[in-house]
Write an enzyme that holds these catalytic residues in place. Structure first.
Site, PDB file in Angstrom:
ATOM      1  N   CYS A 184      -6.183  14.504  -8.068  1.00  0.00           N
ATOM      2  CA  CYS A 184      -5.281  13.566  -8.751  1.00  0.00           C
ATOM      3  C   CYS A 184      -5.907  12.410  -9.527  1.00  0.00           C
ATOM      4  O   CYS A 184      -5.811  12.339 -10.746  1.00  0.00           O
ATOM      5  CB  CYS A 184      -4.311  12.956  -7.734  1.00  0.00           C
ATOM      6  SG  CYS A 184      -3.501  14.115  -6.648  1.00  0.00           S
ATOM      7  N   HIS A 207      -1.059   5.679  -9.349  1.00  0.00           N
ATOM      8  CA  HIS A 207      -2.314   6.065  -8.670  1.00  0.00           C
ATOM      9  C   HIS A 207      -3.572   5.518  -9.342  1.00  0.00           C
ATOM     10  O   HIS A 207      -4.663   6.074  -9.185  1.00  0.00           O
ATOM     11  CB  HIS A 207      -2.406   7.607  -8.563  1.00  0.00           C
ATOM     12  CG  HIS A 207      -3.262   8.055  -7.410  1.00  0.00           C
ATOM     13  ND1 HIS A 207      -3.691   9.350  -7.253  1.00  0.00           N
ATOM     14  CD2 HIS A 207      -3.799   7.370  -6.372  1.00  0.00           C
ATOM     15  CE1 HIS A 207      -4.422   9.454  -6.168  1.00  0.00           C
ATOM     16  NE2 HIS A 207      -4.507   8.262  -5.613  1.00  0.00           N
TER      17      HIS A 207
HETATM   18 CA    CA Z   1      -2.725  16.232  -7.938  1.00  0.00          CA
END
Ligand code: CA
Length: 484
Positions: free
Chosen positions: A77, A135
């Site tokens: 990610c 994130h």
């Molecule tokens: Ca991911």
């Protein structure tokens, strides 16, 4: 004074762009839809699977361009998202691990030396919005509104619980409240649907304005935890494995959310001149020996999945759609990267990219058919971990190092063996040298990794607070004092 001068230049540029063609701003809206940990074979348009229903995505693919060789820059990610949002390989700025959610740490986030491409779009007259997963830092100066987004509805960490009623102040990570800009926001239905619905409302508002808009639709679906409303799960009773059944329902709800967004773009007359990308941030989970229970995603025909540099980790479902400009039903074979989204968007916006050092290319000539060659000659990957991992892919070959069963040092003929079944390392020494040189040349502009991986970071953070407490405890041993 210098600053004022710069602002004036910018202002004039914006006026020039928006006043061209007798006041009309013809620049397209740009929508980037990012799925999270989606398996390559879990949508209809890649291999034609029918177990999970993705009619809206399949329709976009049919009416747009499918990138047959579309890649992200990292198999998980945070680093993948850092590259997408800056248009630069994350190793250029030392971000090779996930950002941990740590709002008191002023260094834990996408480095401030980097400018996001939405921030550049903003400077050139676009309205920008993010829905869903960020994130890239929890401290105030790392939050979306400070990094190029006029509007934000979503969450700051790397994932979130999907069911409303489970969030509370003071909770960590996946239970943090959903935010609107800098405040706690309502969260009263299944998260995937809530994000989609808020994006629909945004399109309805933005379509009334002159300026084009940029939407980053950053779903956390179908990333764990496995949660979906019963009505979606009930559509998949034919899937016997319970985890895959819920996962299928999560993908289905995301596809339906995308349908809602497309419908809003259509109703408001915006769809025709909207360039839309859809991709996943990395491959689906794979049941490695250290994760034997992660069985629900399907990356076939590729080997392995998330966290691997084989195709299963980095070769993702990837499409572009723009009715006004893109020939319908095209399938592009050249090498395409998530890095190209920034370069393409900024070119369309007429933005200033001087000094931006973008690593992607403007895809428009390839999308409109005027260029037949591959957008990239080579793509590169680097994971600075205990055992350095790397990969380089040209149109014809791929060379990588990854200590997984059957790999280690591996070389594949990507024309004859695109699914990496036959490791021919040692058989083409000249080509190995050539690809290694390409990688080394690319690597010269990188810098060593700056970020600890979550687990290690959290351990160090806990020990810092423990040491601080012990120090305070020691100070508190001095005699008690009283009013004299
Ligand atoms: Ca991911």
């Amino acid at each position: 004074m210098i600053r004022l001068g710069k602002l004036l230049v910018q202002h004039v540029l914006i006026l020039t762009i928006s006043c061209s063609a007798l006041g009309a701003d013809n620049r397209p809206n740009i929508v980037v839809i990012l799925a999270d940990d989606l398996g390559y074979n879990d949508v209809g348009f890649t291999n034609g699977q029918t177990e999970i229903q993705t009619p809206h995505l399949d329709a976009l693919a049919n009416e747009g361009v499918v990138f047959e060789n579309g890649y992200v820059t990292h198999p998980y990610c945070g680093p993948s998202r850092a590259a997408l949002i800056t248009g630069r390989y994350q190793a250029r700025f030392g971000m090779e691990n996930n950002v941990s959610y740590s709002p008191d740490d002023r260094y834990m986030g996408l480095p401030l030396t980097e400018k996001t491409f939405p921030a550049r779009l903003q400077e050139f007259g676009y309205k920008t919005a993010l829905f869903g997963k960020w994130h890239l830092g929890g401290a105030p100066h790392f939050q979306p509104n400070e990094r190029g987004f006029d509007y934000f509805y979503g969450f700051l960490d790397g994932g979130h619980n999907y069911m409303p009623g489970e969030v509370h102040l003071g909770a960590g990570g996946y239970l943090l409240p959903i935010m609107r800009n800098r405040d706690v926001a309502e969260f009263d239905e299944y998260l995937t649907t809530a994000l989609s619905r808020d994006a629909v409302r945004y399109v309805e508002r933005a379509s009334k304005e002159q300026a084009p808009f940029f939407i980053y639709m950053s779903y956390n679906a179908p990333h764990a935890p496995l949660q979906a409303p019963q009505s979606y799960i009930d559509k998949y009773t034919h899937i016997k494995d319970e985890k895959r059944r819920i996962y299928a329902a999560m993908v289905d709800a995301m596809d339906e959310g995308i349908g809602m967004l497309i419908d809003a773009l259509n109703r408001t007359g915006e769809l025709e001149n909207t360039l839309l990308f859809f991709l996943s941030d990395n491959g689906g989970l794979y049941p490695y020996s250290w994760w034997p229970n992660y069985t629900w995603a399907d990356n076939s025909p590729f080997r392995f999945g998330k966290v691997a540099l084989t195709e299963g980790g980095i070769h993702v479902p990837f499409i572009a759609h723009w009715p006004k400009k893109i020939t319908k039903g095209k399938r592009l074979n050249g090498l395409v990267s998530s890095l190209d989204i920034a370069a393409t968007s900024l070119a369309l916006a007429g933005a200033n990219v001087q000094g931006a050092e973008l690593d992607g290319v403007n895809l428009i000539p390839y999308l409109t058919g005027s260029s037949k060659v591959s957008p990239h000659k080579a793509l590169f990957w680097r994971m600075e971990e205990s055992d350095n991992l790397w990969a380089v892919r040209t149109e014809k070959e791929k060379y990588l190092h990854q200590p997984l069963p059957g790999l280690g040092l591996a070389f594949f003929d990507m024309v004859k063996d695109p699914n990496e079944q036959h490791n021919i390392f040692g058989q083409r020494p000249e080509q190995e040298k050539k690809l290694a040189k390409l990688w080394n040349d690319w690597n010269r502009k990188n810098r060593p990794n700056l970020l600890l991986q979550n687990e290690e970071y959290e351990k160090r953070r806990a020990s810092f607070y423990e040491a601080l407490y012990q120090e305070n405890l020691k100070d508190a041993q001095k005699p008690q004092w009283y009013i004299k």
